[in-house]
Design an enzyme around this catalytic site. Structure first.
Site, short mmCIF file in Angstrom:
data_model
loop_
_atom_site.label_atom_id
_atom_site.label_comp_id
_atom_site.label_asym_id
_atom_site.label_seq_id
_atom_site.Cartn_x
_atom_site.Cartn_y
_atom_site.Cartn_z
N GLY A 30 -0.72 24.99 -12.57
CA GLY A 30 -0.85 26.03 -11.57
C GLY A 30 -0.62 27.39 -12.19
CE1 TYR A 31 -3.73 29.23 -15.39
CE2 TYR A 31 -4.58 27.80 -13.66
CZ TYR A 31 -4.51 28.16 -15.00
OH TYR A 31 -5.21 27.44 -15.94
CB VAL A 32 3.25 32.18 -11.40
CG1 VAL A 32 4.17 33.10 -10.62
CG2 VAL A 32 3.82 30.75 -11.42
#
Length: 166
Positions: A30-32
Site C-alpha cells: 500500500g501507499y501512504v
C-alpha cells in the site's frame, strides 16, 4: 539512498516456465504517499513460499525512467497500522522469481481489477547493461507512463487503458 535500476516488460505467458514454490512470493503493498508527493512511501507485506510474513517500509524517489533512489527498511511492528493508513490505496500480487544467468527476473501476477496484467522486472547495474532476454519477456514498458504499481493504485482506470493499448 541506493539506486534501483530496473527494466520492465510485459510477459509472454505461453513461454513462461513453471516456477518453483520456493521462488513464489505473495505481496500486499500500500501507499501512504499521494501522487503530488515528490517521494513515494510504500508499505509492503510479503511471504515467500510458506515462510513467515515480512514487512518493509520503502521510500522511493524517481530519478528518471527506470531509475529510482530507494531506501528500504524491514519493520517488525506497526505494519498492520501502516497498512490501515493506506486505506484503499493498495494492491496484491504474486511474484515468481526466475534466476537466469546472473540475474533475477521477477514476474508479477496482479490480483483484482488488474488480474490480466503480468509484468516482469529485472534489476541491473545500468539501464544499458546487456543481458540475454528470456523468451518470456515481451514488449518493454520501462518508459511507459502509468503502469508502475503506484500509478496502478492511484489511477487504476488509466493504467488498465494503457495496458490494453499495448
Amino acid at each position: 539512498m541506493a539506486l534501483e535500476i530496473e527494466r520492465r516488460f510485459l510477459v509472454n505467458l505461453d513461454k513462461l516456465p513453471k516456477a518453483e514454490k520456493k521462488n513464489t512470493i505473495r505481496i500486499t503493498q500500500g501507499y501512504v504517499s499521494h501522487p503530488a508527493d515528490s517521494m513515494v512511501l510504500r508499505v509492503r507485506q510479503s511471504q515467500r513460499g510458506f515462510g513467515p510474513v515480512e514487512s518493509f517500509l520503502t521510500i522511493k524517489r524517481k530519478v528518471k525512467d527506470g531509475v529510482n533512489k530507494e531506501f528500504e527498511l524491514q519493520i517488525f511492528s506497526g505494519a498492520a497500522e501502516l497498512m490501515e493508513e493506506c486505506g484503499d490505496k493498495f494492491l496484491e500480487k504474486v511474484r515468481y522469481e526466475y534466476h537466469i544467468d546472473s540475474l533475477t527476473f521477477e514476474v508479477d501476477f496482479f490480483s483484482g481489477k488488474f488480474e490480466d496484467i503480468v509484468i516482469a522486472e529485472v534489476e541491473l547495474l545500468a539501464l544499458n547493461q546487456p543481458f540475454r532476454k528470456p523468451a518470456f519477456l515481451g514488449k518493454e514498458i520501462t518508459e511507459v507512463k502509468g503502469l508502475s504499481n503506484f500509478n496502478m493504485v492511484f489511477e487504476p482506470e488509466k493504467a488498465l487503458e494503457i495496458y490494453k493499448s499495448l
